[in-house]
Scaffold this active site. Structure first.
Site, PDB file in Angstrom:
ATOM      1  N   GLU A  79      55.768  66.950   7.603  1.00  9.81           N
ATOM      2  CA  GLU A  79      57.207  66.999   7.893  1.00  9.81           C
ATOM      3  C   GLU A  79      57.653  65.620   8.367  1.00  9.81           C
ATOM      4  O   GLU A  79      56.867  64.874   8.975  1.00  9.81           O
ATOM      5  CB  GLU A  79      57.449  68.048   8.992  1.00  9.81           C
ATOM      6  CG  GLU A  79      58.890  68.111   9.460  1.00  9.81           C
ATOM      7  CD  GLU A  79      59.207  69.351  10.308  1.00  9.81           C
ATOM      8  OE1 GLU A  79      58.283  70.139  10.594  1.00  9.81           O
ATOM      9  OE2 GLU A  79      60.385  69.513  10.675  1.00  9.81           O
ATOM     10  N   ASN A 107      61.749  72.250  10.411  1.00  9.70           N
ATOM     11  CA  ASN A 107      63.107  72.215  10.952  1.00  9.70           C
ATOM     12  C   ASN A 107      63.890  71.033  10.399  1.00  9.70           C
ATOM     13  O   ASN A 107      65.116  71.095  10.245  1.00  9.70           O
ATOM     14  CB  ASN A 107      63.065  72.141  12.481  1.00  9.70           C
ATOM     15  CG  ASN A 107      62.410  73.367  13.108  1.00  9.70           C
ATOM     16  OD1 ASN A 107      62.336  74.420  12.487  1.00  9.70           O
ATOM     17  ND2 ASN A 107      61.931  73.222  14.328  1.00  9.70           N
ATOM     18  N   ASN A 151      63.921  76.971   5.678  1.00  9.19           N
ATOM     19  CA  ASN A 151      62.860  77.031   6.683  1.00  9.19           C
ATOM     20  C   ASN A 151      63.326  77.806   7.906  1.00  9.19           C
ATOM     21  O   ASN A 151      64.409  77.526   8.440  1.00  9.19           O
ATOM     22  CB  ASN A 151      62.483  75.608   7.127  1.00  9.19           C
ATOM     23  CG  ASN A 151      61.429  75.605   8.230  1.00  9.19           C
ATOM     24  OD1 ASN A 151      60.270  75.913   7.983  1.00  9.19           O
ATOM     25  ND2 ASN A 151      61.833  75.267   9.449  1.00  9.19           N
ATOM     26  N   GLU A 152      62.534  78.768   8.334  1.00  9.39           N
ATOM     27  CA  GLU A 152      62.763  79.507   9.597  1.00  9.39           C
ATOM     28  C   GLU A 152      64.242  79.798   9.838  1.00  9.39           C
ATOM     29  O   GLU A 152      64.778  79.479  10.913  1.00  9.39           O
ATOM     30  CB  GLU A 152      62.147  78.749  10.780  1.00  9.39           C
ATOM     31  CG  GLU A 152      60.640  78.660  10.685  1.00  9.39           C
ATOM     32  CD  GLU A 152      59.942  78.139  11.939  1.00  9.39           C
ATOM     33  OE1 GLU A 152      60.622  77.615  12.840  1.00  9.39           O
ATOM     34  OE2 GLU A 152      58.707  78.279  12.013  1.00  9.39           O
ATOM     35  N   TYR A 167      52.086  80.254  15.526  1.00 13.26           N
ATOM     36  CA  TYR A 167      51.309  79.298  16.327  1.00 13.26           C
ATOM     37  C   TYR A 167      50.791  80.017  17.562  1.00 13.26           C
ATOM     38  O   TYR A 167      51.476  80.893  18.101  1.00 13.26           O
ATOM     39  CB  TYR A 167      52.191  78.126  16.778  1.00 13.26           C
ATOM     40  CG  TYR A 167      52.716  77.289  15.624  1.00 13.26           C
ATOM     41  CD1 TYR A 167      51.929  76.299  15.054  1.00 13.26           C
ATOM     42  CD2 TYR A 167      53.997  77.488  15.128  1.00 13.26           C
ATOM     43  CE1 TYR A 167      52.408  75.528  14.005  1.00 13.26           C
ATOM     44  CE2 TYR A 167      54.484  76.718  14.080  1.00 13.26           C
ATOM     45  CZ  TYR A 167      53.684  75.736  13.519  1.00 13.26           C
ATOM     46  OH  TYR A 167      54.154  74.977  12.478  1.00 13.26           O
ATOM     47  N   GLU A 220      53.044  78.150   7.721  1.00 13.93           N
ATOM     48  CA  GLU A 220      52.846  77.383   8.972  1.00 13.93           C
ATOM     49  C   GLU A 220      51.934  78.199   9.867  1.00 13.93           C
ATOM     50  O   GLU A 220      52.292  79.322  10.252  1.00 13.93           O
ATOM     51  CB  GLU A 220      54.166  77.115   9.699  1.00 13.93           C
ATOM     52  CG  GLU A 220      55.000  76.032   9.062  1.00 13.93           C
ATOM     53  CD  GLU A 220      56.209  75.636   9.909  1.00 13.93           C
ATOM     54  OE1 GLU A 220      56.096  75.604  11.155  1.00 13.93           O
ATOM     55  OE2 GLU A 220      57.270  75.371   9.315  1.00 13.93           O
ATOM     56  N   GLN A 268      50.186  70.770  11.269  1.00 15.74           N
ATOM     57  CA  GLN A 268      50.486  70.046  10.055  1.00 15.74           C
ATOM     58  C   GLN A 268      49.252  69.250   9.651  1.00 15.74           C
ATOM     59  O   GLN A 268      48.159  69.623  10.064  1.00 15.74           O
ATOM     60  CB  GLN A 268      51.713  69.183  10.268  1.00 15.74           C
ATOM     61  CG  GLN A 268      52.946  70.038  10.634  1.00 15.74           C
ATOM     62  CD  GLN A 268      54.274  69.288  10.645  1.00 15.74           C
ATOM     63  OE1 GLN A 268      54.357  68.132  10.275  1.00 15.74           O
ATOM     64  NE2 GLN A 268      55.327  69.956  11.099  1.00 15.74           N
TER      65      GLN A 268
END
Ligand code: AHR
Length: 499
Positions: free
Chosen positions: A26, A71, A171-172, A243, A291, A348
């Site tokens: 990212e 993000n 994304n999200e 996570y 992720e 990542q």
């Protein structure tokens, strides 16, 4: 204590899609600038890519890398990152409160992918933008020539189309922190319309819809049900993100977190299949766990960073032996559902919550989590066998009946090898482990790799890059009965390779 794994050649969960060993870059912190790219670094190549980092990436055999966010993508104008460097704008980057200089963009990233022997998984911005910019980017990327956007790519020096096959629709989008966050209905509609026009540009692409940002989101799993209800026929995958962290310093509970990952995966599969049933559809939606990792060490220091810097040291978790065990358990969770999890990205790849760390102008090295990720990626190709595991169990703060031993086996028919991945979560005791290979007959042990350390907080740093490394002195051996017997040392990650 005693545990056992029984597998049979004929009982198969599914073929491993190599893309479950994907990763993520990212525009965040030093992932790009100071990570994959540092033009003044002594080991930079002619394009400014760090060759020392490329070597470490190649060691992981990463099949696919998600880009450019995260993000970040929800506020990104992809046009800023293509064309002459001196005309690229500097922008305030609102997701991470930095300055984005746009020295690297889509074309350079594609060049890097070629050098790293990997494919790109591109994400489009559905935060501040929508179907129009997404279809333009796809035309720029995949259309041969003869149109405005494809000819612009040619003019930028890229005659051949990039042919990116895998695209994430935002994304999200369920997260309040996301630029342009949406309700499930808002997102389901825009995802459907974006997918529609993108497929009109290139019908060969595969599309990933955003699922929940984590199992703990208040809208989970209604989000998945609504989004898929609105976009079922337009997309191929639904994403999962998760996570874990040991903020409470409760190691037993931390090591048990993958049990939650198992139920996250199973619930998303059930939800997707519920929508399939509702629609009387023949199509199955598969999972992209794009992720996943441990992320918590850097949370406090990130709060102290000044905003509006270029590539500050954000999300620089220094990983421990304990974290490597959690990563190992998470890899086993992905493999156990190889029938439905077709893509996954450890988040990542470099510097930002990453298996690879660098210093600017200096060295690059392997974090502890590099090892389980590398072992799974290199040895975990083939068919996952149905794992019948019996193990003593324990309770932790959040979970009951947690097996001390997590294990899974992958059969590589071409190489005629079976690889068993196993974690012993017990913090004080080693566990005897029998592997019954049934119809495989008697095998030969190629090696028993072990990642262990008496100090669970041990980590690798620039000064001591090899404090935590695997050894091959594991005890796996053939027993009289033709079975394999091993001792799984306390708090260890194990790779037992059998021919
Ligand atoms: O990987 C770091 C961040 O975690 C990503 O930008 C975002 O998608 C997630 O919240």
């Amino acid at each position: 204590k005693q545990a056992k794994l029984i597998v049979d050649k004929d009982f198969v969960v599914g073929e491993v899609d190599k893309r479950i060993y994907g990763s993520f870059i990212e525009h965040l912190g030093r992932a790009v600038y100071g990570g994959i790219y540092e033009k003044d670094h002594p080991q930079a190549d002619e394009q400014g890519f760090r060759s020392d980092v490329l070597e470490l990436v190649k060691g992981l055999d990463v099949p696919i890398v998600r880009y450019p966010g995260g993000n970040f993508v929800s506020g990104y104008n992809w046009e800023d990152g293509v064309g002459p460097l001196d005309q690229r704008p500097r922008r305030l980057e609102l997701a991470w409160r930095t300055i984005e200089p746009n020295w690297i963009g889509f074309n350079e990233f594609m060049d890097w992918c070629r050098k790293a022997n990997t494919d790109a998984m591109m994400a489009v911005n559905l935060g501040t933008r929508g179907p129009d910019e997404a279809r333009n980017l796809l035309e720029y990327s995949n259309h041969p020539s003869g149109t405005y956007w494809s000819d612009l790519r040619v003019q930028h020096g890229y005659k051949d189309p990039h042919n990116v096959k895998t695209w994430c629709l935002g994304n999200e989008m369920d997260g309040p922190w996301q630029i342009g966050a949406k309700t499930a209905v808002e997102y389901g509609r825009i995802a459907s319309e974006t997918a529609k026009v993108m497929r009109w540009v290139d019908p060969t692409i595969e599309l990933v819809a955003c699922g929940s940002s984590a199992i703990g989101m208040p809208t989970f799993p209604d989000w998945e049900a609504t989004v898929l209800d609105l976009a079922y026929n337009d997309v191929d995958y639904i994403s999962l993100h998760q996570y874990y962290g040991n903020r409470e310093k409760d190691t037993a509970n931390f090591l048990a977190q993958s049990v939650g990952m198992d139920s996250f995966i199973n619930t998303v599969i059930s939800t997707a299949d519920f929508v399939q049933a509702k629609k009387r559809s023949k199509k199955k939606i598969n999972l992209s766990f794009d992720e996943w990792n441990v992320w918590f060490h850097s949370n406090e220091s990130d709060k102290k960073l000044d905003p509006w810097q270029i590539a500050p040291p954000q999300l620089e978790d220094i990983y421990t032996q304990e974290d490597a065990l959690v990563v190992g358990c998470m890899l086993i969770s992905l493999l156990k559902r190889a029938d439905r999890v077709k893509m996954a990205c450890i988040a990542q790849l470099v510097n930002v919550i990453a298996p690879i760390m660098t210093t600017n102008g200096g060295a690059a090295w392997k974090q502890t989590i590099y090892y389980p990720y590398m072992h799974a990626s290199v040895f975990g190709r083939g068919e996952v066998l149905v794992p019948l595991v019996s193990s003593p169990k324990h309770d932790t703060k959040d979970f009951t009946d947690v097996p001390y031993v997590e294990a899974v086996a992958v059969h590589n028919e071409e190489k005629q090898e079976v690889t068993v991945f196993a974690v012993n979560r017990h913090l004080e005791e080693s566990i005897s482990f029998d592997i019954d290979l049934r119809s495989f007959g008697q095998g030969r042990i190629l090696e028993h790799i072990v990642l262990e350390n008496d100090d669970l907080s041990a980590s690798n740093t620039g000064d001591a890059p090899n404090r935590v490394t695997p050894h091959t002195n594991g005890s796996a051996a053939l027993s009289d009965k033709g079975q394999i017997q091993a001792v799984l040392n306390k708090a260890s990650w194990n790779v037992i390779r059998i021919k």
